[in-house]
Design an enzyme around this catalytic site. Sequence first.
Site, mmCIF file in Angstrom:
data_model
loop_
_atom_site.group_PDB
_atom_site.id
_atom_site.type_symbol
_atom_site.label_atom_id
_atom_site.label_comp_id
_atom_site.label_asym_id
_atom_site.label_seq_id
_atom_site.Cartn_x
_atom_site.Cartn_y
_atom_site.Cartn_z
ATOM 1 N N ASP A 1 0.791 -1.232 0.000
ATOM 2 C CA ASP A 1 0.000 0.000 0.000
ATOM 3 C C ASP A 1 0.828 1.289 0.000
ATOM 4 O O ASP A 1 1.226 1.783 -1.044
ATOM 5 C CB ASP A 1 -0.982 -0.011 1.172
ATOM 6 C CG ASP A 1 -2.003 -1.135 1.054
ATOM 7 O OD1 ASP A 1 -3.022 -1.078 1.730
ATOM 8 O OD2 ASP A 1 -1.779 -2.075 0.280
ATOM 9 N N GLU B 1 -3.886 -7.411 13.093
ATOM 10 C CA GLU B 1 -3.418 -7.173 11.726
ATOM 11 C C GLU B 1 -1.940 -6.788 11.691
ATOM 12 O O GLU B 1 -1.194 -7.228 10.819
ATOM 13 C CB GLU B 1 -4.266 -6.058 11.102
ATOM 14 C CG GLU B 1 -3.898 -5.724 9.664
ATOM 15 C CD GLU B 1 -4.739 -4.579 9.116
ATOM 16 O OE1 GLU B 1 -4.773 -4.423 7.892
ATOM 17 O OE2 GLU B 1 -5.367 -3.850 9.916
#
Length: 858
Positions: free
Chosen positions: A591, A822
């Site tokens: 990302d 995460e």
Amino acid sequence: MSGGSRRTARSRAKNPPADLDADEPLRNRGPIHGARKGRSRDHGHIRLMDVSLKTLLGLGFGFLALLFVAFLVYNYQGTSNEDDAVKKLMRTVTPLPAPKMMDLPQFHGEHKESLYWGTYRPNVYLGIRARTPRSIIAGLMWIGIKNGQYFLRHVCQDSDELSTYGWTDHNGRDYGRQVLVDHGMSITTSFLKEKEEASGYGGDWAVRLDVQKEESRLDESTAHLFFYIGDEEGNLLGVRRQEFGSHDATLLAFGSHKDVGGWEVHLESQENLEMHFSGYKTLHMHNLTELVQATLAINARRTGHLQLPDTLEDSSNIIVYQISGRLPAKMDIAFVSGMDVQTSRIEERIKSLTGTMLTSRLEVKQKAFEEKFVGCFDLKDKVDSETMDVGKAAIANLLGGIGYFYGQSKIALPKGFSQKNGDKFISYWPAALFTAVPSRSFFPRGFLWDEGFHQLIIWRWDIYISMDIIGHWLDLINLDGWIPREQILGAEALSKVPEEFVLQHPSNGNPPTLFLILRDLVKGIKMSKFSMKETNEISTFLGRAYTRLDAWFQWFNTTQCGKDMDTFYWHGRDNTTTKELNPKTLQSGLDDYPRASHPGDEERHLDLRCWMLLAADCMHSIAKFTGMKNDLGKDYYMLSERLSNIEILNQMHLDEVSGAYFDFGNHTEKVRLRWHEVTSADTVKRELVRETLERPQLALVPHVGYVSLFPFMMGIIPPTSWILEKQLELISNRSTLWTDYGLRSLSKTSSLYMKRNTEHDPPYWRGPIWININYMILSALHHYSQVDGPYKTRAETLYQELRSNLMRNIVRNYYESGFLWEQYDQKNKGKGKGARPFTGWTSLVLLIMAEAFPSLHR
């Protein structure tokens, strides 16, 4: 876990924001507008609300996709390149003309039937469905109480603030046990499946609900559970209207489905339960929470009681049962099929799925799960019991998070194109996907690059489930060899994603991590890790997959290539943005990891080059293993030789001063975000706008981080090279990547370390610790600690320290918070952050415990 588009194109681009007014009484709140990016739409308190039902129109199967595209030719608003664009679109929504993976005989017969029923709805706290497009579905809701307010729990969401939830046991096939703790109330759900001669297709199943009061934290002593059963085909369900006071098994509902024949659902409990029900006619199961909320609110205003009204809509195809009882309470729900067969033995089968017989069978399944866990991962002498329990939770949640989805991906139209109705997309062909998911609460759908990491664990547990999942993904390859990287299939999956983040772009790739598993399988066969039957079926699988894998590889090789020979870059970065400090590279899975400041076709992305090496080497291995007599295997060998050539790699990506590898591109460090006043519609607002203070130049992009270590991860660096010493220094230096909790994603020395990318995008891959990449780095350390060279001892020391740090931090966070996370905060003592539970690639902690690593090294 999964690092793909998370909240932008990949839909995972920033941390979950806190809900505003999460505890505000429902009666004081209006409808929620503007759902959070890439996140599920939260359900609030039980309330009266408008329920709008939309009809999901299917376009059919196979050739209908082509007919649809032909129809679009007429509907497109004209451009000079319309014909070429339409041809490209036709290819985009046309399946690859190759034999389908799921048509292999090994995926039919007993295998297919054994996986028919399962907990394949990971987005809800407990959801059961079959692996068929229009299934009978079942699930659980309950009323939770927080701060004196009632909430209806159904869809997994962080705003519910459950203390913990997740599977403690799950074998991926016929058994699972889950614990959910909601503000003082604990619900243990157990799932069991069996196939008897008299059963319908796929067999029967049972759910046990055991509800307990957690200490004295719960004010209410009555539990209100809602169990529902529905038919996505729209078939009429029957309800037994009766008093529910009996201690015998009680018929709740019945119906018929084309796959399983006649079926019944029975309830057995020794408790005094109060029951009410409502029936609905709807094909939109994803709206069920709103339907039940509305019904409860209306009936409460009419009667003063928070209960369902015991009414049925005409032709109801879904029945919701409210089961209320004082705590503690235990109840068994049995689903039996094949009722239209005279020898159905209904009473015996219900008895075997309820009461003491169910207790006994669940105990046997739990013991078998634990024994298989020990056999698969051999942790007895490697970790303590507390750590081992986290490993069990990791594999159980990964298997329990497997979902079945059916629908059509939405494919973005080229710029300047739209349909006359305004739609900016066309639809992929209707398809099924059987896949593990990164996170039940935030990403309950398929992500391509995540799946490769998931399967590193699953193939070691059940090779047939793993091949089934990989086969489903490979069947999504189109005529060009492209696979949409985020799969949002069906109304239930779509309900968790705002529309603006649904579209998939045919120019965008994702790391081809499935080659991680395929290479492991080839190596495993060579090392005799599989039985003869498994070896034969894996060989058949690889032979069938080769055509599809070749198409996939060639898509990368042609669409993601750079200007120079054997160079690659992730296409699709935005070179016109004025809002991003460094234009994101969502396609890479990393990302916001910093790349060249000014995107262009001169870029060379180091990570993609390494992924292409892995893929080429794997393709060569498969060709050699399966004995293919063509030139492709030779071509792949030659390409892998060139991509692994250390001298060429060094010329393109090495900074000899630091000994670090970097991307290459048009870059300047003199870029910043600065507040500007912008006038729009007679209003003035402040926005962060990017400013470039220095002309960019073609150069290495000087940001040390995960990307810099890809040649190290892939074992390209010779064990005697001075560059290896420099890599170990970068890893172990606390001023760059090392922490006591794992390796940072970006060095503290980077100009973009922990910098926001836009006003609304906090740092994501710019510092936090991610387990998938740490796992790959750990694998490389393990490799270099096993081969002769001057840095063998240093690699061994770092391997042991990093492994210990990762395990200790993940286990500590699990016991403190109740979840795997995460990512982990490199600054705040390794605290879990981002999405939770994140039992996708964070489950790799189990392989770290087992010291089981992929075959990355040639």
